[in-house]
Design a protein around this motif. Structure first.
Motif, PDB file in Angstrom:
ATOM      1  N   PRO A  18       0.686  -1.240  -0.028  1.00  0.00           N
ATOM      2  CA  PRO A  18       0.055  -0.002   0.222  1.00  0.00           C
ATOM      3  C   PRO A  18       0.906   1.256  -0.104  1.00  0.00           C
ATOM      4  O   PRO A  18       1.996   1.261   0.598  1.00  0.00           O
ATOM      5  CB  PRO A  18      -0.908  -0.064   1.406  1.00  0.00           C
ATOM      6  N   VAL A  29      -9.352  -4.184  -4.572  1.00  0.00           N
ATOM      7  CA  VAL A  29      -8.357  -4.699  -5.434  1.00  0.00           C
ATOM      8  C   VAL A  29      -8.390  -6.164  -5.581  1.00  0.00           C
ATOM      9  O   VAL A  29      -8.203  -6.769  -4.611  1.00  0.00           O
ATOM     10  CB  VAL A  29      -6.818  -4.034  -5.337  1.00  0.00           C
ATOM     11  N   ALA A  49      -8.760  -2.923 -10.096  1.00  0.00           N
ATOM     12  CA  ALA A  49      -9.106  -1.893  -8.822  1.00  0.00           C
ATOM     13  C   ALA A  49     -10.347  -1.209  -9.070  1.00  0.00           C
ATOM     14  O   ALA A  49     -11.054  -0.793 -10.068  1.00  0.00           O
ATOM     15  CB  ALA A  49      -7.805  -0.920  -8.717  1.00  0.00           C
ATOM     16  N   ILE A  68      -3.543   1.541  -4.535  1.00  0.00           N
ATOM     17  CA  ILE A  68      -3.869   0.867  -3.224  1.00  0.00           C
ATOM     18  C   ILE A  68      -3.418   1.619  -2.024  1.00  0.00           C
ATOM     19  O   ILE A  68      -2.153   2.045  -1.891  1.00  0.00           O
ATOM     20  CB  ILE A  68      -2.989  -0.303  -3.328  1.00  0.00           C
ATOM     21  N   THR A  72      -7.391   0.087   1.639  1.00  0.00           N
ATOM     22  CA  THR A  72      -7.744  -0.943   0.533  1.00  0.00           C
ATOM     23  C   THR A  72      -7.727  -2.240   0.663  1.00  0.00           C
ATOM     24  O   THR A  72      -6.949  -2.905   1.102  1.00  0.00           O
ATOM     25  CB  THR A  72      -6.692  -0.527  -0.814  1.00  0.00           C
ATOM     26  N   VAL A  74      -7.414  -5.980  -0.669  1.00  0.00           N
ATOM     27  CA  VAL A  74      -6.552  -6.498  -1.522  1.00  0.00           C
ATOM     28  C   VAL A  74      -7.189  -7.962  -1.456  1.00  0.00           C
ATOM     29  O   VAL A  74      -6.829  -8.804  -0.403  1.00  0.00           O
ATOM     30  CB  VAL A  74      -5.120  -6.394  -1.329  1.00  0.00           C
TER      31      VAL A  74
END
Length: 654
Positions: A18, A29, A49, A68, A72, A74
């Protein structure tokens, strides 16, 4: 990046970090994926994303890295296939949601023995005054026994609890307690288009037949108890989560009988206002009462317009019936109904009213004879200047549509939505019309070759199952749930085309092609991470696919397996005795293992299915003994199965 510093529920991933300085970080993401975007300009990617509900980057790790931030989420797809969110173009999602928690689903059950045990267990759990309902999504052809349950079997499984079992558009089977609950006696008259089957003394046996209309079946079902309004909200939320389980993020609601506007739209409307819908719904309005269709349409035209709403709930027009008299009935066990002159007049009046007010529509039509008559009406309206350019309208179903009718639909700017009803009704169609006619029912490839927009769906829940992977399998393989081959190669489509029919084609039907249907920057962030690669699994494994992660508008709305903790939990099921609380929804076929690349969505469903297959094998001798007890083998020693118009001598329905 250690898992301890990551957002809650995010999988630890390697090779991506990040950035604290991201000005507008992505909410989600997905990386390390095999992304099929559906976008010809960029057909493949490995990472995406999503920011503020829309795709903001589609490419690889380097593409999404600048999006990111510390918050975020992931998701590492671990090399799995990712596709755009699925869009069922003909699903009775609103009605299905209102009733989901009341219904015992036999969708996917592989043996009648298992189905009856489920029914018996549910009857024991169901409180006095409530029913056990099996309403669509199955056919006797899917069972190892290749037959329907008998009334006596329902009576044995549930001697005191009313049981209503709906089989396609053809019949319903009621136990003794259900007959008493609905008040059918020897004095009950047969309604138009329906038959209450009776014994030699004139008493109802428990079998109801559509002859050919399903009105008797549905009006009888409507006599059962309904959920309280708050439970209807919960039922709808659980049903939408069940659709998310298979990667569905959008649906076009086809309305239907016993779905009046605005009363029966209250649950989805409230969920939309709360921001709790997890499937985008474009709904239609369907006149409910014969003789007052124009009054209904005029009232609705004054209340709402096509396009009203937002990205989650919006009006899309009228249908799938505009009036009752032009409707045909898709009970292939009965002859095609003959339409009257009044049907033309009623359709003409309804269509002109809608078109004059800027409304598009969809129209139920099973047979080419119906479609030709409808087209006569539309061509007359068009000749009078009453078909504005750009009006979105379509035919639904169209199993026996001819090439000449397809050409006429194309000339009027129409489209077609097909459903996998033949996957469930194919045997009945073959028995009446023959395998040659079934091979092009519907003529999917001819529709596309004519240049028509052709979208795909299920017509769930009262006939086909809501599981879209059954429908995708049908489009690709041409086979029924009983594994009968319906279509030759020339009437099947490849996997990419089938997926397009289930994504971008549906978006075009609602005028949202620029907003959804592909994984493209600027479109809604809707996608599914699949349990197996749709593009490489064997044909027979397509219908076993589920989503492991479903994302709608950048929000994880379903997660299972490795990802099961990253979707917010739903409220507890209410009422607690709901069949869904005990059995869940679609019964996944999980006999295949990791070696095939197909995994089940949950250990619970795997356990149920393992038990189901043991039952199916064990039932073989029991089933033979049952038939021998009836004397079937003595009556027809050389004919174990008859088709081609004659009754199957081993068919438990007869």
């Amino acid at each position: 990046m250690s898992s301890s510093t990551m957002p809650v529920g995010t999988m630890p991933v390697g090779g991506i970090r990040p950035y604290d300085g991201v000005q507008h970080p992505a909410q989600l993401v997905v990386r390390n994926a095999r992304v099929h975007t559906g976008d010809p300009a960029r057909p493949a990617a490995s990472a995406v994303a999503i920011t503020d509900g829309v795709f903001t980057a589609v490419g690889d790790d380097a593409t999404v890295a600048p999006h990111i931030g510390p918050a975020t989420r992931v998701v590492d797809a671990l090399g799995r296939r990712v596709i755009p969110g699925l869009n069922d173009s003909h699903l009775h999602v609103i009605r299905g949601g209102l009733n989901y928690l009341l219904e015992l689903r036999w969708d996917g059950v592989r043996s009648l023995r298992t189905a009856l045990r489920m029914l018996r267990e549910q009857a024991e759990r169901t409180p006095t005054g409530q029913w056990v309902r099996v309403v669509g999504g199955w056919t006797g052809e899917q069972f190892a026994e290749k037959r329907l349950p008998t009334v006596s079997e329902l009576n044995a499984a549930a001697p005191d609890t009313p049981v209503f079992v709906l089989h396609l558009y053809q019949s319903a089977i009621l136990n003794r307690a259900a007959l008493e609950a609905v008040g059918f006696t020897r004095d009950s008259p047969n309604p138009p288009g329906g038959e209450i089957v009776r014994d030699f003394a004139g008493n109802p046996t428990g079998v109801l037949l559509a002859a050919p209309a399903a009105g008797l079946l549905y009006s009888t079902l409507a006599k059962g108890p309904i959920l309280a309004p708050e439970d209807q909200l919960g039922s709808t939320r659980h049903y939408l989560r069940e659709l998310n389980r298979f990667g569905i993020t959008s649906a076009i609601d086809a309305a239907g009988g016993f779905q009046n506007f605005p009363d029966n739209y209250a649950a989805v409307t409230e969920l939309a206002e709360r921001g709790e819908l997890t499937v985008r719904i474009a709904y239609h309005l369907f006149p409910q009462t014969a003789g007052q269709e124009l009054d209904d349409l005029r009232r609705w035209i004054g209340m709402v317009s096509p396009g009203d709403g937002d990205e989650w709930l919006r009006c899309n027009g009228a249908g799938e019936n505009l009036a009752w008299s032009p409707a045909d009935f898709e009970n292939f066990a009965e002859p095609r109904p003959q339409l009257t002159v009044r049907a033309r007049e009623d359709l003409d009046a309804a269509a002109r009213l809608l078109l004059d007010n800027g409304w598009g529509f969809r129209l139920h039509a099973t047979y080419d004879e119906t479609i030709r008559q409808d087209l006569d009406v539309f061509e007359k309206i068009s000749a009078d200047g009453g078909f504005p350019d750009g009006t979105r309208w379509l035919f639904d179903h169209a199993e026996t549509v001819s090439q000449s009718s397809l050409d006429r639909i194309k000339a009027l700017g129409g489209a077609v939505s097909v459903q996998n009803r033949m996957m469930f009704q194919g045997k009945a169609f073959i028995d009446r019309y023959g395998a040659e006619r079934a091979a092009t029912a519907p003529p999917i490839r001819a529709m596309r070759d004519t240049g028509l927009l052709v979208a795909a769906g299920t017509d769930a829940t009262r006939v086909s199952s809501y599981n879209p992977w059954l429908s995708l399998s049908w489009l690709v393989t041409g086979r029924t749930v009983g594994d009968t081959l319906l279509y030759p190669a020339e009437n099947r489509v490849d996997r990419s085309t089938a997926l397009e029919m289930y994504t971008s084609a549906g978006a075009q039907l609602t005028g949202e092609a620029d907003l959804k249907g592909t994984i493209t920057e600027g479109k809604y962030g809707d996608l599914a991470v699949l349990s197996a690669d749709y593009f490489s699994v064997a044909d027979e494994d397509i219908d076993r696919i589920e989503a492991l992660v479903t994302v709608a508008g950048g929000k994880v709305v379903y997660a299972a397996g490795d990802y099961e903790n990253i979707a917010a939990p739903l409220p507890e099921i209410s009422p607690a005795w709901s069949p869904v609380a005990r059995f869940g929804g679609f019964q996944a076929r999980t006999e295949r293992t990791e070696a095939t690349g197909v995994t089940g969505a949950s250990a619970a469903s795997g356990t149920r299915q393992a038990r189901a297959f043991v039952d199916a094998a064990a039932d073989s001798e029991e089933q033979r003994a049952w038939r021998e007890g009836r004397g079937d083998f003595e009556r027809v020693p050389q004919v174990p199965h008859q088709v081609g118009g004659a009754l199957d001598p081993l068919d438990g329905c007869f």
